[in-house]
Design a protein around this motif. Structure first.
Motif, mmCIF file in Angstrom:
data_model
loop_
_atom_site.group_PDB
_atom_site.id
_atom_site.type_symbol
_atom_site.label_atom_id
_atom_site.label_comp_id
_atom_site.label_asym_id
_atom_site.label_seq_id
_atom_site.Cartn_x
_atom_site.Cartn_y
_atom_site.Cartn_z
ATOM 1 N N ARG A 55 2.174 -3.152 -0.043
ATOM 2 C CA ARG A 55 1.113 -2.150 -0.165
ATOM 3 C C ARG A 55 0.895 -1.432 1.174
ATOM 4 N N ARG A 56 0.825 -2.199 2.248
ATOM 5 C CA ARG A 56 0.636 -1.579 3.575
ATOM 6 C C ARG A 56 1.807 -0.665 3.939
ATOM 7 N N PHE A 57 3.023 -1.107 3.631
ATOM 8 C CA PHE A 57 4.207 -0.286 3.928
ATOM 9 C C PHE A 57 4.135 1.030 3.163
ATOM 10 N N TRP A 58 3.785 0.935 1.895
ATOM 11 C CA TRP A 58 3.664 2.120 1.034
ATOM 12 C C TRP A 58 2.621 3.092 1.579
ATOM 13 N N GLN A 59 1.467 2.553 1.930
ATOM 14 C CA GLN A 59 0.369 3.402 2.391
ATOM 15 C C GLN A 59 0.665 4.036 3.747
ATOM 16 N N ALA A 60 1.580 3.424 4.515
ATOM 17 C CA ALA A 60 1.937 3.983 5.822
ATOM 18 C C ALA A 60 3.030 5.051 5.719
ATOM 19 N N LEU A 61 3.659 5.158 4.543
ATOM 20 C CA LEU A 61 4.697 6.186 4.371
ATOM 21 C C LEU A 61 4.062 7.572 4.416
ATOM 22 N N PRO A 62 4.787 8.551 4.956
ATOM 23 C CA PRO A 62 4.284 9.920 4.861
ATOM 24 C C PRO A 62 4.092 10.315 3.394
ATOM 25 N N GLU A 63 3.094 11.133 3.150
ATOM 26 C CA GLU A 63 2.777 11.587 1.791
ATOM 27 C C GLU A 63 4.021 12.143 1.074
ATOM 28 N N SER A 64 4.823 12.918 1.808
ATOM 29 C CA SER A 64 6.003 13.539 1.193
ATOM 30 C C SER A 64 7.014 12.482 0.741
ATOM 31 N N GLU A 65 7.100 11.375 1.455
ATOM 32 C CA GLU A 65 8.048 10.324 1.074
ATOM 33 C C GLU A 65 7.516 9.514 -0.107
#
Ligand SMILES: [Zn+2]
Length: 156
Positions: A55-65
């Motif tokens: 979840r943390r990894f996902w939320q740290a991804l840029p919005e476009s990714e």
């Protein structure tokens, strides 16, 4: 069987996964990759620290990714209204689906270099438990795809 295994008891922790039988259009490598993908889901549901990390990894991804993954998963028929499903599938595809027939950089609108960087980053921060080995070991080759002459060095 689930009752015998104690999985129906309150607080039980387990995940049941399935994999398709081999057959036309599904070779041994594809089955091995699919099994790893499904095992990653099993880890997601049974190892809270892994789920939280994902979840943390996902939320740290840029919005476009994130949007690239969501568009891919939408095309595959996933319910994009569930963010948990989105990051659960993201980890399973990004790290455990190492077969270009199922997943590659282009389907999520990334360069090959960026996808490899994301995989490396995910692995670098991933909690150290049994799933890590499945992320780093080579996928077994399908026996049927190995040419005997290639093994002996004899020309075909
Ligand atoms: Zn999946």
């Amino acid at each position: 069987m689930l009752a015998r295994m104690g999985w129906l008891q309150p607080g039980a922790n387990g995940a049941l996964i399935t994999v398709s039988a081999s057959g036309e259009g599904l070779d041994a490598t594809m089955r091995a990759v699919t099994l790893r993908h499904e095992i990653a889901h099993g880890a997601f549901y049974t190892v809270p620290a892994y789920r939280a990390y994902t979840r943390r990894f996902w939320q740290a991804l840029p919005e476009s990714e994130r949007a690239g993954f969501i568009a891919f998963l939408d095309q595959q028929g996933y319910d994009t209204a569930s963010e948990t499903l989105m990051y659960n599938e993201m980890q399973a595809y990004l790290v455990f689906t190492q077969d270009r027939r199922f997943f590659n950089a282009q389907v999520v609108n990334l360069s090959d270099m960026r996808l490899e960087a994301l995989r490396a980053s995910f692995l670098n921060g991933m909690p150290d438990f049994w799933l890590r080995d499945l992320a780093t070991q080579p996928v077994p080759l399908a026996a049927i795809s190995i040419c005997p002459d290639a093994l002996t060095g004899n020309p075909a």
